[in-house]
Design an enzyme around this catalytic site. Sequence first.
Site, PDB file in Angstrom:
ATOM      1  CG  PHE A 143      -1.629  -1.307   1.448  1.00 30.10           C
ATOM      2  CD1 PHE A 143      -2.312  -1.968   0.438  1.00 30.10           C
ATOM      3  CD2 PHE A 143      -1.535  -1.926   2.684  1.00 30.10           C
ATOM      4  CE1 PHE A 143      -2.895  -3.212   0.661  1.00 30.10           C
ATOM      5  CE2 PHE A 143      -2.111  -3.165   2.919  1.00 30.10           C
ATOM      6  CZ  PHE A 143      -2.798  -3.805   1.897  1.00 30.10           C
ATOM      7  CB  CYS A 144       2.244   3.568  -1.539  1.00 34.45           C
ATOM      8  SG  CYS A 144       2.250   3.194  -3.308  1.00 34.45           S
ATOM      9  CB  ALA A 145       2.341   2.595   3.896  1.00 34.57           C
TER      10      ALA A 145
END
Length: 462
Positions: free
Chosen positions: A382-384
Site C-alpha cells: 500500500f505504498c507504506a
Amino acid sequence: MPVSAAATDAVSAAAACAPLPVLGRDVLVPLVTGGEVEYAALDIAASAPALQRVWDDVAAYAPYYGSVHRGAGYLSQLSTDLFENSRAEVSRFLGCREGDQVVFTRSTTDSLNLLAAVLPAGTRVFVFETEHHASLLPWEQRAGVEVTYLDAPRTPRQAVDTLERALAEREPYSNALVCVTGASNVTGELWPVRELAAAAHAHGARIVLDAAQLAPHHPVDIAELDVDWVAFSGHKLYAPFGAGVLAGRADWLQAAEPYLAGGGASRTVARRADGGVDVDWHTTAARHEAGSPNVIGVYAIAAACKALTEAGFEGLVAREQQLVERVRAGLAEVPEVTVLSLFGDDAPRVGVLSFVVEGWNSSHFAAALSAEYGIGVRDGLFCAHPLVRTLLGAESEAPGECGAPEGAPGERSLNAIRVSFGAGTPDEHVERFVRAVKELVTQGARWSYRTEDGRCVPDTAA
C-alpha cells in the site's frame, strides 16, 4: 442500559444518510464461476469513484471550457471565474485562515513535493515511519534539509511523546517541519493531529497534514486543527480528474523560487543588457501553478467539497462508522483473520482496514474476492512499506503461493489485504465482502489461480 442522546443522534444521522450516488454503482462484472454481479468497489482508498453530482457539474461546464487567466474571450473569462471560485470553495471546505493560500497541484504527492521544494535551507523535517510514501519520501530530495524518521508509535499518546522528545533533542534549529497523516492509508486509524500540532508549535516547528485519507471521510479544518498546511487529492475525494491541493501558510511559498518556472507563475519577464532575463514572480498561489492548469480537475474538487458539505458530514461519518463496525464484527468472527492496527482494536478509524488471513497469501485471497465474488480490494504494501512491514513483522511465514510478491534481498515475502469504503458504498457491498471472507476461509477458493506478471489471476485453463 439507557442509550445516550449522542448515540441516538448518531444512529438517527446514519439512518437518514443514504449512500451518495456515484458513477459505476450499477456496473456488472463477470465471475469465473459463471454469471455476472454488481461490482463492489471496496478499494476507494486508492481512488474513489466520482460522485454523480461531480460528474454532472463537470459535464455541464465542459462546453464552456477555456484557458484561464490569460484569455479575453467569454469562455476564458468564465473559466477563470470558475477556477478562482473553486479556490474559494476549497478554502471554505478546509476552514482556511485569513492569509492562507490554496495552491492547486496534481495530487497529494505533488503537493508534498511542492512543500519540500520550498523549505528554507537548513530546515529539519520530522516524519513517522508510518507515513505513506507520498509524505515519507519527498524531504530528502531537498538539498540542505535534514530528515529525522520517527519509529512507529503504538498509542496516540506515544506518538505525541515521541515527537516531543525528538523535537526537544534536536533543538536549536532555525526551521523545522513535522509531517503527519490524518488517517492511515493502511489501518484507517485516526491520528492525534491537534495534539501533534500543539507539540510541534510548542517547539517552534510547523506541521503539514497529509489529509488524503482523512478528507473524504471526515471534516478537515485547518484553523481548528491548528496545522500549518493541508495536502489532499481530488481522486480520493470522489473527484477523479487528476488534481490536488496544498493549502496553508503563504510565507514559505512566497519566499521560495517557483516550483515550476513558466507562464502563469511570472508577472513580467524582461531581457537584461547582459543578455539574460529578469523575472518578477507572482506572490499569490499562481507562483506555484505555472502552465495551463487542470481546470476540470480543480472544478471537480470544488464540486466534491460542496457536495460533501451539503450532504452533511455528521450523517456521512455516522453511516460510515456503522459500516466499519459491520466489517470489524464480521472479521472478528473468523479466527484466521488478523486485522492490522497500531493503536489497538478500539482505536477510531475511517473506512479503511487491512488484514491478513492465516494459510493464504494476500494476493491469492484478493484475486479470489474479485474473480469469484466481484469484489475489488487492494493487496500488497500500500505504498507504506515500512509501516506494513512493522505491522507484519511478528506474523508467521507467508505461504509461497500464487501471486506472492518478492521481498527485499534477505527479506521474506510480506503483503496484506486492504478493504476501504465510504460515502458511496452500499450496505450490500460490505455485507457481501464479509460473507465472502467467511466462505473463502471455511470452504476455500472454488477456482484455480496462477501467477502472471507478478499478479495472482484465475487460471483460465482450469
